[in-house]
Design an enzyme around this catalytic site. Structure first.
Site, PDB file in Angstrom:
ATOM      1  N   ASP B 191     108.272  96.227  99.139  1.00 31.44           N
ATOM      2  CA  ASP B 191     107.607  96.900  98.021  1.00 31.44           C
ATOM      3  C   ASP B 191     107.422  98.378  98.347  1.00 31.44           C
ATOM      4  O   ASP B 191     106.442  98.775  98.967  1.00 31.44           O
ATOM      5  CB  ASP B 191     106.257  96.230  97.733  1.00 31.44           C
ATOM      6  CG  ASP B 191     105.549  96.893  96.557  1.00 31.44           C
ATOM      7  OD1 ASP B 191     106.002  97.954  96.083  1.00 31.44           O
ATOM      8  OD2 ASP B 191     104.515  96.354  96.117  1.00 31.44           O
ATOM      9  N   HIS B 196     101.669 103.517  97.879  1.00 28.24           N
ATOM     10  CA  HIS B 196     101.214 103.049  99.184  1.00 28.24           C
ATOM     11  C   HIS B 196     101.519 104.024 100.321  1.00 28.24           C
ATOM     12  O   HIS B 196     101.232 103.737 101.471  1.00 28.24           O
ATOM     13  CB  HIS B 196     101.825 101.681  99.490  1.00 28.24           C
ATOM     14  CG  HIS B 196     101.563 100.664  98.429  1.00 28.24           C
ATOM     15  ND1 HIS B 196     100.291 100.230  98.133  1.00 28.24           N
ATOM     16  CD2 HIS B 196     102.389 100.017  97.572  1.00 28.24           C
ATOM     17  CE1 HIS B 196     100.353  99.349  97.143  1.00 28.24           C
ATOM     18  NE2 HIS B 196     101.612  99.209  96.774  1.00 28.24           N
ATOM     19  N   ILE B 211      96.858 103.371  98.806  1.00 26.04           N
ATOM     20  CA  ILE B 211      96.158 102.089  98.971  1.00 26.04           C
ATOM     21  C   ILE B 211      97.061 101.057  99.653  1.00 26.04           C
ATOM     22  O   ILE B 211      98.282 101.190  99.682  1.00 26.04           O
ATOM     23  CB  ILE B 211      95.699 101.519  97.609  1.00 26.04           C
ATOM     24  CG1 ILE B 211      96.903 101.284  96.678  1.00 26.04           C
ATOM     25  CG2 ILE B 211      94.685 102.443  96.957  1.00 26.04           C
ATOM     26  CD1 ILE B 211      96.550 100.552  95.388  1.00 26.04           C
ATOM     27  N   GLY B 214      98.216  94.869  97.581  1.00 26.97           N
ATOM     28  CA  GLY B 214      97.427  93.658  97.342  1.00 26.97           C
ATOM     29  C   GLY B 214      98.030  92.467  98.079  1.00 26.97           C
ATOM     30  O   GLY B 214      97.304  91.633  98.622  1.00 26.97           O
TER      31      GLY B 214
END
Lengths: 291, 291
Positions: B191, B196, B211, B214
């Site tokens: 991903d 990110h 961040i 998830g």
């Protein structure tokens, strides 16, 4: 009893072709702890993000590498007792962020220090860009074959190790906290020797736990040099020689001392903070004067 | 104004073939922080060492993944406003340590919650072992298309989220200190969303810095479940559903709470210790009863 097969060893010529992507380039940088809890993080984004990605010069040591070839029985080397003594890179061009490289590894010399000491083996790898034909780097290593000395080879004096001017304090001191999983990550760039992951294997050769790759410490010292002397620009590093002095355990803090010596020359050393032990010494840095 | 192209979205059928090696399997585990500074390290060696390597079940989420397909303009989706709402894996067989997998991703449902809310999109990926033909896992996700509601689609009630029994304290509490470079590493498993890694991109959608994925938090919760309920054996995890509640920043400490509910059922939740915020909730775990 092991007997080095001199003819086979002298004739070594290992050609390796490697296609590498931005993922490999980023993985190498992460293996050196880029992005970790140290003050360089922001300036090093270009080593871990595919947008405007640059390659750390020390990645030359893992590119198109023949692996641990000394283990092949045809060489007759007591490979369990081999130590990595010295490492050098000479950069000819900046390494592309991705591409295809060809590495040609040869033996450039050998010196028999006697049965009680061992043999010094000098290897050299030329790394080429397959597409352009450009020579990117010359990567030299000195291997210490502790179990193979006294076979009657010549005892030739090696190159004198570079003297770090430690009579005076260093001009720059940088700290790098390694991660407990640093060796697990670094090994994905190619050196899968189990001594860096398997507690049993590490125990057999006398270590309390798996050790960090010497070349990981070398790469970390390279990061310190880029940051302090090259304004972060990987194209400015021309040469980096160093001698391995002692192993590092993942999780320890590596302190890199850098001495400015002239406009295009510096000296470098790395220590483990927690144990105050020199782990990489005799570090010589040459900078490109006109980049 | 964006208008979801309903026909194109309902007809999604994305087949992806992926050859993966032990390096990918280890890289995924390192992306979840295995080998890091937490008490599980020794029991998790099998996830980061090619000798007797096992695959973490949550790796099903990254295997043979179609990537961020919603970004394709043909679907007419306001992809910048998409949130990952829920995730589920149903394990049919243990994932081999290396091999070739085929993933087939389809849309299993859609619910229009209105212009002010958005659309819930349910996707499902079946993962097969190419060699044996075995179905390895069913991977389901709920995506929240915040910018596409009110297009006149049906508003159907979704499955009820699992209730965590938080009236009583959890039976197990495990802490995982994430590394500042955790997202940089996790993204190499597939991903590559710049949110990110890129401070600018993260800033544009309102985050102070990049961040954590998830699905990285999801995988960390999975590690806690394996360790507390499965004696570390990945074959024991049968199902893991969860809902994403809030983002994690790399470097924060993730606390995973686990409740035993019956012989083969448990509940799980993850919080960020430093901010006392629930980041993953409604976690349901089913265990294989006879492994």
């Amino acid at each position: 009893v092991w007997i080095v097969n001199l003819e086979q060893v002298s004739a070594v010529c290992l050609e390796v072709r490697q296609e590498y992507s931005f993922r490999d380039t980023i993985l190498y940088a992460l293996g050196l702890g880029v992005g970790g809890p140290d003050p360089l993080a922001a300036s090093e984004l270009m080593f871990v993000y595919e947008k405007n990605l640059r390659t750390l010069p020390t990645m030359a040591v893992v590119l198109a590498s023949p692996g641990f070839w000394l283990r092949d029985p045809k060489y007759g080397i007591a490979w369990e007792r081999v130590l990595h003594g010295e490492q050098s890179i000479m950069m000819h061009r900046e390494i592309p962020a991705e591409g295809v490289v060809v590495g040609v590894t040869k033996i450039s010399g050998m010196s028999d220090k006697g049965a009680d000491k061992g043999v010094l083996l000098y290897s050299s790898k030329e790394v080429f860009d397959e597409k352009t034909g450009d020579r990117l780097a010359t990567v030299s290593a000195t291997l210490f074959l502790r179990g193979d000395g006294g076979f009657g080879g010549k005892n030739e004096p090696g190159p004198k190790p570079y003297s770090v001017p430690d009579a005076r304090g260093p001009d720059h001191v940088l700290e790098f906290v390694t991660h407990p999983a640093q060796a697990l990550l670094y090994r994905l760039s190619g050196d899968l020797n189990p001594i860096h992951v398997d507690p049993e294997v590490a125990g057999k050769v006398g270590f309390a736990k798996p050790i960090l790759h010497g070349l990981c410490t070398y790469g970390i010292a390279g990061r310190a040099v880029l940051s302090t002397l090259c304004q972060g620009d990987p194209a400015r590093l021309k040469r980096f020689d160093a001698r391995f002095a002692s192993p590092v355990f993942p999780g320890e803090t590596i302190v890199v001392d850098v001495w400015n010596e002239s406009k295009d020359r510096a000296a470098v050393r790395a220590r483990v903070k927690e144990r105050d032990v020199v782990v990489l010494g005799n570090g010589r840095i040459d900078l490109q004067s006109s980049v």
